[in-house]
Design a protein around this motif. Structure first.
Motif, PDB file in Angstrom:
ATOM      1  N   ALA A   4       0.834  -1.203   0.000  1.00 46.94           N
ATOM      2  CA  ALA A   4       0.000   0.000   0.000  1.00 46.94           C
ATOM      3  C   ALA A   4       0.867   1.252   0.000  1.00 46.94           C
ATOM      4  N   TYR A   5       1.987   1.206   0.718  1.00 48.79           N
ATOM      5  CA  TYR A   5       2.896   2.356   0.737  1.00 48.79           C
ATOM      6  C   TYR A   5       3.455   2.614  -0.660  1.00 48.79           C
ATOM      7  N   GLY A   6       3.857   1.550  -1.345  1.00 47.32           N
ATOM      8  CA  GLY A   6       4.377   1.720  -2.703  1.00 47.32           C
ATOM      9  C   GLY A   6       3.360   2.337  -3.636  1.00 47.32           C
ATOM     10  N   LYS A   7       2.123   1.881  -3.558  1.00 48.65           N
ATOM     11  CA  LYS A   7       1.072   2.440  -4.410  1.00 48.65           C
ATOM     12  C   LYS A   7       0.778   3.885  -4.028  1.00 48.65           C
ATOM     13  N   GLY A   8       0.833   4.179  -2.725  1.00 46.51           N
ATOM     14  CA  GLY A   8       0.657   5.562  -2.292  1.00 46.51           C
ATOM     15  C   GLY A   8       1.773   6.454  -2.791  1.00 46.51           C
ATOM     16  N   GLY A   9       2.986   5.923  -2.839  1.00 45.79           N
ATOM     17  CA  GLY A   9       4.109   6.691  -3.361  1.00 45.79           C
ATOM     18  C   GLY A   9       3.944   7.018  -4.835  1.00 45.79           C
ATOM     19  N   GLN A  10       3.429   6.072  -5.591  1.00 45.36           N
ATOM     20  CA  GLN A  10       3.186   6.335  -7.015  1.00 45.36           C
ATOM     21  C   GLN A  10       2.192   7.472  -7.191  1.00 45.36           C
ATOM     22  N   ARG A  11       1.161   7.510  -6.352  1.00 44.34           N
ATOM     23  CA  ARG A  11       0.167   8.593  -6.445  1.00 44.34           C
ATOM     24  C   ARG A  11       0.744   9.924  -5.991  1.00 44.34           C
ATOM     25  N   LEU A  57      -1.794  -0.504   9.056  1.00 50.40           N
ATOM     26  CA  LEU A  57      -2.344  -0.718   7.724  1.00 50.40           C
ATOM     27  C   LEU A  57      -3.634   0.062   7.538  1.00 50.40           C
ATOM     28  N   ARG A  58      -4.492   0.008   8.539  1.00 51.77           N
ATOM     29  CA  ARG A  58      -5.776   0.702   8.452  1.00 51.77           C
ATOM     30  C   ARG A  58      -5.579   2.206   8.313  1.00 51.77           C
ATOM     31  N   ALA A  59      -4.625   2.755   9.067  1.00 52.94           N
ATOM     32  CA  ALA A  59      -4.385   4.203   9.026  1.00 52.94           C
ATOM     33  C   ALA A  59      -3.958   4.673   7.649  1.00 52.94           C
ATOM     34  N   THR A  60      -3.347   3.799   6.875  1.00 54.25           N
ATOM     35  CA  THR A  60      -2.872   4.202   5.550  1.00 54.25           C
ATOM     36  C   THR A  60      -3.892   3.910   4.452  1.00 54.25           C
ATOM     37  N   VAL A  61      -4.521   2.742   4.484  1.00 56.65           N
ATOM     38  CA  VAL A  61      -5.431   2.406   3.381  1.00 56.65           C
ATOM     39  C   VAL A  61      -6.773   3.130   3.510  1.00 56.65           C
TER      40      VAL A  61
END
Length: 296
Positions: free
Chosen positions: A150-157, A243-247
């Protein structure tokens, strides 16, 4: 990951387009394998009762106690069966877009070189011991594995939002220097701590640093230092909570809010902080006093 942009704009000549290289496991010298074994023996003896249950479990199921530097192909085969992750070798730090793409696709980038015997206690650029011993055991935990994807996908955004500074702080204070609350007390899961003999003690035992309950906005506002012990450690209640705090967070408006707020200096305390331990900051004061004393 750090706030700095990688100086290279194209992969080195021996790297693929995605910056991966061959690990060349057969090229490691006996001295290099011995350096890994020395570091492994020291840290694995120190970490029971300090490292998180998830990290210790990962160390066991991945069989990292086998002598010598791990073979990434063998390690990836075990990880794939557990969480779908693999370890790929890179020549060093890679550009942000490359880093995020690998992570979003469950590929963990790791340096294939190891420090010299005279560098056992500190190396500024991550080597194979930091990357594999420090990071990879947590990739065997399904929840933390989901968090990193999820962090990687957030970084792409975030790449087009001028927000990498904030996202880098989240990585720093969780993946690199995070603490987790367990039944028997605080435990280490951040790779920068578990791979360091000195900081493994400092993070849990020393009265100097603040230990603050994790809050996403608070973490993303907080500056950090890359060349010394941390003076803030942020403590999560569980990996599920992390995980919940990020997704469940919409980061786009959060980034805009953060840009309107001042950054928080290292060791700064806010009135609303949930302090688990208010640090004395004695370590930082002593370092500054020694620095001033040594000036010509």
């Amino acid at each position: 990951m750090s706030d700095e942009t990688h100086v290279l704009t194209a992969p080195p000549a021996d790297a693929a387009a995605d910056w991966t290289i061959a690990q060349n496991w057969s090229n490691y010298t006996p001295e290099e394998h011995a350096t890994w074994d020395t570091l492994f023996a020291r840290q694995s003896k120190l970490l029971p009762g300090r490292a998180s249950e998830a990290w210790l479990r990962g160390l066991d199921v991945l069989r990292l106690d086998k002598p010598g530097i791990p073979d990434f192909d063998v390690l990836s085969e075990r990880l794939m069966k557990l969480t779908g992750w693999q370890v790929v070798a890179v020549p060093g730090l890679v550009p942000d877009d490359v880093f995020f793409d690998h992570m979003a696709n469950r590929r963990f980038v790791a340096g294939n070189f190891i420090r010299r015997p005279d560098q056992l206690d500190y190396l500024q650029e991550p080597d194979v011991f930091h990357d594999v011993f420090g990071h990879v055991p947590m990739l065997a935990d399904p929840v933390f594995a989901d968090y990193l994807e999820a962090y990687g996908k957030g970084g792409q955004r975030a790449l087009g939002m001028d927000a990498l500074k904030y996202l880098g702080r989240l990585y720093w204070y969780t993946v690199e220097f995070g603490l987790v609350k367990e039944n028997d007390g605080l435990r280490i899961y951040g790779s920068g701590i578990v791979s360091s003999a000195a900081e493994s003690r400092f993070a849990l035992d020393d009265p100097s640093p603040h230990r603050i309950a994790f809050d996403l906005v608070r973490v993303m506002r907080t500056e950090y230092r890359i060349d010394d012990f941390q003076q803030n450690y942020f403590v999560i209640n569980s990996f599920d909570d992390l995980l919940r705090a990020t997704v469940e967070t919409d980061f786009a408006p959060l980034y805009e809010t953060l840009k309107q707020q001042p950054d928080l200096p290292v060791a700064h305390i806010l009135p609303e902080d949930n302090l688990l331990t208010r640090g004395t900051q004695e370590y930082a004061r002593d370092k500054e006093a020694n620095r001033i004393h040594s000036l010509p």
